[in-house]
Design an enzyme around this catalytic site. Structure first.
Site, PDB file in Angstrom:
ATOM      1  N   GLU A  12      -7.468  -1.043  -0.366  1.00  0.00           N
ATOM      2  CA  GLU A  12      -6.508  -0.244  -0.034  1.00  0.00           C
ATOM      3  C   GLU A  12      -6.915   1.363  -0.265  1.00  0.00           C
ATOM      4  OE1 GLU A  12      -1.909   0.856  -1.026  1.00  0.00           O
ATOM      5  OE2 GLU A  12      -3.183   0.531  -2.635  1.00  0.00           O
ATOM      6  N   TRP A  13      -6.824   2.241   1.021  1.00  0.00           N
ATOM      7  CA  TRP A  13      -7.107   3.576   1.097  1.00  0.00           C
ATOM      8  C   TRP A  13      -6.012   4.360   0.812  1.00  0.00           C
ATOM      9  CZ3 TRP A  13      -8.620   7.104   5.728  1.00  0.00           C
ATOM     10  CH2 TRP A  13      -8.613   8.158   5.228  1.00  0.00           C
ATOM     11  N   SER A  72      -3.651   2.802  -9.776  1.00  0.00           N
ATOM     12  CA  SER A  72      -2.826   3.627  -8.711  1.00  0.00           C
ATOM     13  C   SER A  72      -1.530   3.323  -8.940  1.00  0.00           C
ATOM     14  CB  SER A  72      -3.115   3.099  -7.228  1.00  0.00           C
ATOM     15  OG  SER A  72      -2.684   1.732  -7.160  1.00  0.00           O
ATOM     16  N   HIS A  85       9.409   1.560  -2.855  1.00  0.00           N
ATOM     17  CA  HIS A  85       9.200   1.893  -4.167  1.00  0.00           C
ATOM     18  C   HIS A  85      10.100   2.653  -5.039  1.00  0.00           C
ATOM     19  CE1 HIS A  85       5.359   1.023  -2.114  1.00  0.00           C
ATOM     20  NE2 HIS A  85       4.960   0.875  -3.382  1.00  0.00           N
ATOM     21  N   ARG A 134       2.559  -9.296 -11.877  1.00  0.00           N
ATOM     22  CA  ARG A 134       1.359  -8.956 -11.166  1.00  0.00           C
ATOM     23  C   ARG A 134       0.502 -10.013 -10.873  1.00  0.00           C
ATOM     24  NH1 ARG A 134       0.422  -3.695  -9.787  1.00  0.00           N
ATOM     25  NH2 ARG A 134       1.823  -2.135 -10.725  1.00  0.00           N
ATOM     26  N   LYS A 143       7.068  -5.247   1.101  1.00  0.00           N
ATOM     27  CA  LYS A 143       6.553  -4.843  -0.472  1.00  0.00           C
ATOM     28  C   LYS A 143       7.659  -4.039  -1.015  1.00  0.00           C
ATOM     29  CE  LYS A 143       3.257  -2.193  -2.971  1.00  0.00           C
ATOM     30  NZ  LYS A 143       2.297  -1.043  -3.064  1.00  0.00           N
ATOM     31  N   ARG A 197       1.199   7.342   0.255  1.00  0.00           N
ATOM     32  CA  ARG A 197       2.431   7.197  -0.500  1.00  0.00           C
ATOM     33  C   ARG A 197       2.844   8.558  -0.859  1.00  0.00           C
ATOM     34  NH1 ARG A 197       4.141   3.747   0.050  1.00  0.00           N
ATOM     35  NH2 ARG A 197       2.788   2.228  -0.903  1.00  0.00           N
TER      36      ARG A 197
END
EC number: 4.2.1.10
Length: 226
Positions: free
Chosen positions: A33-34, A207, A121, A188, A146, A65
């Site tokens: 993931e960048w 992150s 989120h 997780r 997600k 994000r």
């Protein structure tokens, strides 16, 4: 073979840092993931060709994000869309799109739904309308949906696990969910029970709060999912 895919973020804060990154450190990650939001918009576009060339053998998830969803960049809708469109020219495996924060950008990119991780989120709570949000996101037909939320009590974590399981049984296995912070760590590594198909693990700096290291995540999942 593990069912849960492990995603490992890269968070670069300046252009020169990319040269110091060792691709071999990420060789066991299923997806890289960048997390580009630690750079300015101009720096992201300047780094993009070099980043995708360096990780050309990896599946890349591009994530921008925003501050509203716990990230580090604040951009207009126009700029957010411009960056995602430019990144799509490099053919990433996936792009993260913040559905409730950047709905207009999602609408403009609907032709790329097969690459989208449609995300939400909440760093404050597990919202009472989480199931409805998940259903609404699922109905958009993206590759993955997600959610990452912040539990306040143990029962919040258990609620998330149950909601994820219910959604997976009803709508299929394209949901990714996690409860953040130390309290949420169980979420997780419990994808084999709930159906959450990805987990995010850290190589060095995490992150998100509660993220487990790549080595520990691999060890735990190898025990639970073999």
């Amino acid at each position: 073979m593990r069912k849960t895919k492990i995603v490992v973020p890269i968070m670069l804060t300046e252009l020169a840092e990319l040269e110091k990154v060792s691709v071999s450190d990420y060789r066991t990650a299923d997806i890289v993931e960048w997390r580009a939001d630690f750079l300015s918009a101009d720096e992201i576009l300047e780094m993009a060709p070099k980043f995708f060339e360096k990780f050309k053998e990896s599946k890349i998830l591009f994530t921008l994000r925003t501050v509203r969803e716990g990230g580090n960049i604040q951009v207009s809708e126009k700029k957010y869309l411009q960056i995602l469109k430019e990144i799509l020219t490099y053919n990433p495996a996936y792009i993260d799109v913040e559905f409730f924060t950047h709905g207009p950008s999602f609408a403009a990119l609907k032709d790329f739904r097969d690459k989208m991780v449609l995300s939400y989120h909440n760093f404050d709570e597990v919202p009472s309308d989480l199931t409805n949000r998940l259903i609404k996101m699922h109905e958009e037909g993206t590759a993955f949906v997600k959610v990452a939320v912040m539990p306040e009590r143990e029962c919040d974590v258990l609620d998330l696990l149950q909601i994820t399981r219910d959604m997976t049984l009803e709508y299929g296995d394209h949901f990714i969910s996690m409860a953040m912070g130390d309290l949420g760590r169980l979420s997780r590594i419990s994808g084999y029970l709930t159906g959450s198909c990805w987990t995010f693990a850290s190589l060095e700096n995490s992150s998100a709060p509660g993220q487990i290291s790549l080595k520990e995540t691999e060890y735990i999942l190898d025990i639970l999912e073999k």
